[in-house]
Design an enzyme around this catalytic site. Structure first.
Site, PDB file in Angstrom:
ATOM      1  N   ARG A 166      -0.586 108.857-137.923  1.00 27.63           N
ATOM      2  CA  ARG A 166       0.268 109.538-138.639  1.00 27.63           C
ATOM      3  C   ARG A 166       1.407 110.135-138.097  1.00 27.63           C
ATOM      4  O   ARG A 166       1.127 110.665-136.695  1.00 27.63           O
ATOM      5  CB  ARG A 166      -0.219 110.636-139.699  1.00 27.63           C
ATOM      6  N   LYS A 190      -5.970 115.306-139.685  1.00 26.72           N
ATOM      7  CA  LYS A 190      -6.273 116.112-140.939  1.00 26.72           C
ATOM      8  C   LYS A 190      -7.624 117.048-140.957  1.00 26.72           C
ATOM      9  O   LYS A 190      -8.520 116.373-140.480  1.00 26.72           O
ATOM     10  CB  LYS A 190      -6.078 115.349-142.187  1.00 26.72           C
ATOM     11  N   HIS A 261       5.214 105.964-141.841  1.00 29.11           N
ATOM     12  CA  HIS A 261       4.056 105.319-142.684  1.00 29.11           C
ATOM     13  C   HIS A 261       4.027 103.841-142.765  1.00 29.11           C
ATOM     14  O   HIS A 261       3.001 103.257-143.069  1.00 29.11           O
ATOM     15  CB  HIS A 261       3.871 105.763-143.977  1.00 29.11           C
ATOM     16  N   ARG A 264       2.589 102.417-139.934  1.00 33.86           N
ATOM     17  CA  ARG A 264       0.871 102.814-140.062  1.00 33.86           C
ATOM     18  C   ARG A 264       0.257 101.805-141.187  1.00 33.86           C
ATOM     19  O   ARG A 264      -0.606 101.030-140.817  1.00 33.86           O
ATOM     20  CB  ARG A 264       0.629 104.065-140.609  1.00 33.86           C
ATOM     21  N   HIS A 287      -9.255 107.936-141.847  1.00 35.25           N
ATOM     22  CA  HIS A 287      -9.423 108.349-143.332  1.00 35.25           C
ATOM     23  C   HIS A 287     -10.883 108.965-143.465  1.00 35.25           C
ATOM     24  O   HIS A 287     -11.705 108.551-143.070  1.00 35.25           O
ATOM     25  CB  HIS A 287      -9.419 106.964-143.974  1.00 35.25           C
ATOM     26  N   TYR A 296      -5.709  98.520-148.033  1.00 30.97           N
ATOM     27  CA  TYR A 296      -5.254  97.628-147.309  1.00 30.97           C
ATOM     28  C   TYR A 296      -5.997  96.246-147.260  1.00 30.97           C
ATOM     29  O   TYR A 296      -5.076  95.194-146.867  1.00 30.97           O
ATOM     30  CB  TYR A 296      -5.555  98.051-145.786  1.00 30.97           C
TER      31      TYR A 296
END
Length: 315
Positions: A166, A190, A261, A264, A287, A296
């Site tokens: 990210r 994250k 993004h 990504r 993730h 995806y």
């Protein structure tokens, strides 16, 4: 009255009487106990003013609120044409509100827990194909190619595409997060989760050029260990990094102009197209849930379907 005070008053304004007092208490709960952002507080209050207004229209007191009334309110919202995302947020607001009402003795039961959140439509991400990406990332070789800004732009897009990280993760990188010998980057994602991602040769070379030729030209007392710097020597911000991506990609071709993004998304799709398994892509992207990565596979299946339709004689 200045703008700041006007905004503060608007946060606490609400229906007259009991509803306004409850909302004032709820604001304090959101702020002091839950630590929600001012943006979330404003959004929730708008949602709950709508709920209280609905209760007033149908002649229901706050202490009479139950699951049937909540569902009737949501049906009313749906009838007004509100989208799934807005409905999902209003359900979230109602859940927090009914939990608060139950905890403070205003409701006998927390009926909000019974509300189901509508599934949000997740559009398929736009991606570049492998050819477009290769052409867009090829060095431009113009007169400005060796400037610190150009070296940073090249390194930013190469690293974002090579690793699928990210843009905020890229801006948080430190110099010692790069392991040149192993060809990896240590990334803080994250929730403070750390992961190690591989970085390909072109990205590693672009990063070496930036660290060896570009970064020293801008480094100063405020640079610290930051890998990517702004022109004043501070750590690169996400807004500037996004601008780098747009400028670098659009310089190659208008059709390849994309956001971080988009790089990504493209990296994830190309990994799957190349045979990578879903779990590996999940780990690379950081993730927490495999469901986030599975989108995806839809992109890859779309591409596979197009190839099939073009190539199969009985498609």
């Amino acid at each position: 009255m200045n703008e700041e005070h006007g905004e503060e008053r608007s946060l606490h304004a609400g229906p007259p009487g009991e509803g306004a007092a409850v909302l004032d208490d709820f604001v304090r709960h959101l702020d002091a106990e839950l630590g929600r952002s001012p943006h979330t507080v404003r959004a929730y209050l708008g949602d709950l003013r709508d709920l209280l207004g609905y209760l007033d229209r149908v002649g229901t007191r706050l202490e009479e609120l139950d699951i049937a009334v909540l569902r009737a309110w949501l049906a009313d919202l749906h009838g007004r044409g509100l989208g799934r995302a807005t409905l999902a947020r209003r359900i979230a607001a109602a859940r927090v509100f009914t939990a608060f009402l139950h905890r403070t003795g205003r409701l006998d039961h927390d009926f909000g827990r019974l509300l189901a959140t509508p599934k949000r439509h997740r559009p398929l991400p736009a991606v570049l194909d492998e050819r477009q990406t290769a052409e867009a990332l090829a060095p431009l070789h113009d007169d400005d190619d060796a400037s610190p800004a150009a070296l940073r732009r090249q390194a930013v897009v190469e690293v974002l595409y090579a690793t699928g990280i990210r843009v905020a993760e890229l801006c948080g990188l430190d110099v010692d997060d790069l392991d040149e010998e192993r060809g990896t980057l240590r990334v803080l994602g994250k929730g403070g989760r750390e992961r190690v991602v591989p970085i390909g040769r072109p990205a590693l070379e672009a990063l070496r050029r930036w660290l060896g030729e570009g970064r020293p030209a801008w480094a100063g007392p405020d640079s610290g260990a930051a890998m990517f710097l702004g022109a004043r020597g501070g750590r690169l911000g996400t807004r500037t990094a996004r601008r780098d991506v747009h400028e670098r990609m659009s310089a190659a071709s208008p059709e390849t102009d994309t956001a971080p993004h988009g790089l990504r998304h493209s990296a994830a799709t190309h990994l799957l197209n190349g045979g990578a398994d879903l779990r590996s892509v999940q780990e690379i992207l950081g993730h927490s849930s495999l469901a986030s990565t599975q989108i995806y596979t839809h992109v890859s299946i779309e591409r596979l379907t197009r190839v099939y339709n073009r190539a199969h004689p009985r498609a």
